[in-house]
Design an enzyme around this catalytic site. Sequence first.
Site, PDB file in Angstrom:
ATOM      1  N   SER A  25       0.799  -1.230   0.000  1.00 31.20           N
ATOM      2  CA  SER A  25       0.000   0.000   0.000  1.00 31.20           C
ATOM      3  C   SER A  25       0.835   1.285   0.000  1.00 31.20           C
ATOM      4  O   SER A  25       0.494   2.232  -0.707  1.00 31.20           O
ATOM      5  CB  SER A  25      -0.969  -0.003   1.180  1.00 31.20           C
ATOM      6  OG  SER A  25      -1.934  -1.011   0.977  1.00 31.20           O
ATOM      7  N   THR A  70      -6.214  -3.326   7.494  1.00 27.33           N
ATOM      8  CA  THR A  70      -6.164  -4.677   6.945  1.00 27.33           C
ATOM      9  C   THR A  70      -6.159  -5.703   8.074  1.00 27.33           C
ATOM     10  O   THR A  70      -6.358  -5.341   9.247  1.00 27.33           O
ATOM     11  CB  THR A  70      -4.972  -4.811   5.955  1.00 27.33           C
ATOM     12  OG1 THR A  70      -5.081  -6.068   5.292  1.00 27.33           O
ATOM     13  CG2 THR A  70      -3.624  -4.708   6.642  1.00 27.33           C
ATOM     14  N   LYS A  74     -10.329  -5.473  10.336  1.00 27.09           N
ATOM     15  CA  LYS A  74     -11.435  -4.901   9.551  1.00 27.09           C
ATOM     16  C   LYS A  74     -12.776  -4.907  10.301  1.00 27.09           C
ATOM     17  O   LYS A  74     -13.566  -3.972  10.163  1.00 27.09           O
ATOM     18  CB  LYS A  74     -11.583  -5.643   8.219  1.00 27.09           C
ATOM     19  CG  LYS A  74     -10.437  -5.348   7.245  1.00 27.09           C
ATOM     20  CD  LYS A  74     -10.659  -6.024   5.900  1.00 27.09           C
ATOM     21  CE  LYS A  74      -9.438  -5.820   5.009  1.00 27.09           C
ATOM     22  NZ  LYS A  74      -9.596  -6.419   3.685  1.00 27.09           N
ATOM     23  N   ASP A 111     -12.999  -2.839  -0.813  1.00 32.23           N
ATOM     24  CA  ASP A 111     -12.433  -4.071  -1.377  1.00 32.23           C
ATOM     25  C   ASP A 111     -13.257  -4.601  -2.562  1.00 32.23           C
ATOM     26  O   ASP A 111     -12.713  -4.899  -3.629  1.00 32.23           O
ATOM     27  CB  ASP A 111     -12.353  -5.171  -0.306  1.00 32.23           C
ATOM     28  CG  ASP A 111     -11.185  -4.968   0.647  1.00 32.23           C
ATOM     29  OD1 ASP A 111     -10.181  -4.346   0.252  1.00 32.23           O
ATOM     30  OD2 ASP A 111     -11.282  -5.438   1.801  1.00 32.23           O
TER      31      ASP A 111
HETATM   32  P1  NDP Z   1     -11.383 -15.680   5.362  1.00 26.68           P
HETATM   33  O1  NDP Z   1     -10.434 -16.356   6.292  1.00 26.68           O
HETATM   34  O2  NDP Z   1     -12.438 -14.790   5.919  1.00 26.68           O
HETATM   35  O3  NDP Z   1     -12.146 -16.825   4.503  1.00 26.68           O
HETATM   36  C1  NDP Z   1     -11.424 -17.847   3.914  1.00 26.68           C
HETATM   37  C2  NDP Z   1     -12.343 -18.691   3.010  1.00 26.68           C
HETATM   38  O4  NDP Z   1     -11.511 -19.600   2.281  1.00 26.68           O
HETATM   39  C3  NDP Z   1     -13.359 -19.538   3.772  1.00 26.68           C
HETATM   40  O5  NDP Z   1     -14.564 -19.544   3.036  1.00 26.68           O
HETATM   41  C4  NDP Z   1     -12.701 -20.920   3.799  1.00 26.68           C
HETATM   42  O6  NDP Z   1     -13.633 -21.977   3.818  1.00 26.68           O
HETATM   43  C5  NDP Z   1     -12.025 -20.930   2.460  1.00 26.68           C
HETATM   44  N1  NDP Z   1     -10.878 -21.856   2.377  1.00 26.68           N
HETATM   45  C6  NDP Z   1      -9.704 -21.772   3.045  1.00 26.68           C
HETATM   46  N2  NDP Z   1      -8.872 -22.762   2.654  1.00 26.68           N
HETATM   47  C7  NDP Z   1      -9.556 -23.501   1.717  1.00 26.68           C
HETATM   48  C8  NDP Z   1      -9.233 -24.654   0.945  1.00 26.68           C
HETATM   49  N3  NDP Z   1      -8.044 -25.253   1.062  1.00 26.68           N
HETATM   50  N4  NDP Z   1     -10.160 -25.116   0.082  1.00 26.68           N
HETATM   51  C9  NDP Z   1     -11.369 -24.516  -0.032  1.00 26.68           C
HETATM   52  N5  NDP Z   1     -11.731 -23.413   0.672  1.00 26.68           N
HETATM   53  C10 NDP Z   1     -10.826 -22.923   1.552  1.00 26.68           C
HETATM   54  O7  NDP Z   1     -10.460 -14.941   4.302  1.00 26.68           O
HETATM   55  P2  NDP Z   1     -10.812 -13.609   3.457  1.00 26.68           P
HETATM   56  O8  NDP Z   1     -12.197 -13.757   2.952  1.00 26.68           O
HETATM   57  O9  NDP Z   1     -10.458 -12.408   4.243  1.00 26.68           O
HETATM   58  O10 NDP Z   1      -9.735 -13.686   2.252  1.00 26.68           O
HETATM   59  C11 NDP Z   1      -9.864 -14.637   1.207  1.00 26.68           C
HETATM   60  C12 NDP Z   1      -8.787 -14.399   0.154  1.00 26.68           C
HETATM   61  O11 NDP Z   1      -8.966 -13.150  -0.487  1.00 26.68           O
HETATM   62  C13 NDP Z   1      -7.345 -14.410   0.689  1.00 26.68           C
HETATM   63  O12 NDP Z   1      -6.544 -15.162  -0.218  1.00 26.68           O
HETATM   64  C14 NDP Z   1      -6.955 -12.962   0.678  1.00 26.68           C
HETATM   65  O13 NDP Z   1      -5.545 -12.823   0.483  1.00 26.68           O
HETATM   66  C15 NDP Z   1      -7.723 -12.458  -0.531  1.00 26.68           C
HETATM   67  N6  NDP Z   1      -7.983 -11.001  -0.489  1.00 26.68           N
HETATM   68  C16 NDP Z   1      -7.429 -10.230  -1.468  1.00 26.68           C
HETATM   69  C17 NDP Z   1      -7.630  -8.867  -1.478  1.00 26.68           C
HETATM   70  C18 NDP Z   1      -7.008  -8.045  -2.566  1.00 26.68           C
HETATM   71  O14 NDP Z   1      -7.009  -6.809  -2.459  1.00 26.68           O
HETATM   72  N7  NDP Z   1      -6.514  -8.636  -3.636  1.00 26.68           N
HETATM   73  C19 NDP Z   1      -8.446  -8.192  -0.436  1.00 26.68           C
HETATM   74  C20 NDP Z   1      -9.013  -9.108   0.541  1.00 26.68           C
HETATM   75  C21 NDP Z   1      -8.758 -10.454   0.501  1.00 26.68           C
HETATM   76  P3  NDP Z   1     -14.267 -22.518   5.209  1.00 26.68           P
HETATM   77  O15 NDP Z   1     -15.337 -21.542   5.565  1.00 26.68           O
HETATM   78  O16 NDP Z   1     -14.812 -23.855   4.863  1.00 26.68           O
HETATM   79  O17 NDP Z   1     -13.153 -22.557   6.198  1.00 26.68           O
END
Ligand code: NDP
Length: 283
Positions: A25, A70, A74, A111
């Site tokens: 950032s 971040t 959040k 986002d």
């Molecule tokens: P959360 O921890 O809130 O949610 C993670 C999700 O991923 C859950 O639904 C979880 O499922 C699922 N998950 C984790 N591992 C696996 C797997 N091996 N197979 C299938 N599903 C899986 O994370 P966020 O929502 O905050 O972030 C998600 C992604 O988005 C991250 O990679 C983050 O880096 C990216 N991101 C990117 C941004 C950008 O600006 N480019 C901004 C914000 C986020 P379950 O519920 O079953 O555990």
Amino acid sequence: MVNHQESGSPTRYAVIGSPIAHSKSPLIHSLFAEQTKQHLTYEAIEVLEAEFESFVNAFFESGGGGLNVTLPHKERAFALAEVTTPRASLARAVNTLSLNKAGQLEGDNTDGAGLLNDLYLNHRVSIESKRLLILGAGGATRGVLAAIADLANKPAAITVANRTLAKATALASDFASRLAITASGYDALDDQQFDVIINGTSASLGGELPPVPPSVIAPDCCCYDMMYAAEPTLFLKWAKAQGAAQAIDGLGMLVGQAALAFTRWRGIEPTTADVIQALRVHP
Ligand code: NDP
């Protein structure tokens, strides 16, 4: 809270989180500032959970212009904000803080709109009237759904698939009055096709692939991974191998959310394509 923005030009901005050393950032905002000829400072500051509220209050009391928030803050930022934008309220998470004209701490969530802007502006991908599949039911997916709920022209249908079905069901039910949305497990996706697929899981972080069947990819399908890395993620490699027409990483989402925060703070909109390009050349 005193509104220092009214008495002088705000110049100090920061992103706060933990860990934060890896953050892109500061570079993104310094490129925006250069591009739009704004005089400001922007730094990355490690703020631990126990000090979040006191840090934010002290930052604005001392005249700070705005904060990006971040992981892991959040939701805390959402709770602390005195007023929130409709999309932040829907997302129940805040990534951008500033003081409004009344001196209240205002929270926004840029986002999801950052992702949608990246799709529309940088890749010419429209989700209007399309069949959209979102993988994952965490905070990032919630933010994207909040931004889609704000759109005038929405997808024809949205499916949220998650490993833990109950989380997808709860999310779909929260948005059911605003969107044509259904929850699904991965195995129930077998007989369906989608025009746009967004990976909002954190599977790519661990070098894993969400268990999505290849048959979901419709002709001309666009696949988007919210994660980004120097090399294409496993999900993007998989998408290309299954014949997806486009496979896009989340760097543009990161720059897009930053651009919306910058616009909110400075009242001037930076362009993103050149900044994304600069980050790709010097990752
Ligand atoms: P959360 O921890 O809130 O949610 C993670 C999700 O991923 C859950 O639904 C979880 O499922 C699922 N998950 C984790 N591992 C696996 C797997 N091996 N197979 C299938 N599903 C899986 O994370 P966020 O929502 O905050 O972030 C998600 C992604 O988005 C991250 O990679 C983050 O880096 C990216 N991101 C990117 C941004 C950008 O600006 N480019 C901004 C914000 C986020 P379950 O519920 O079953 O555990």
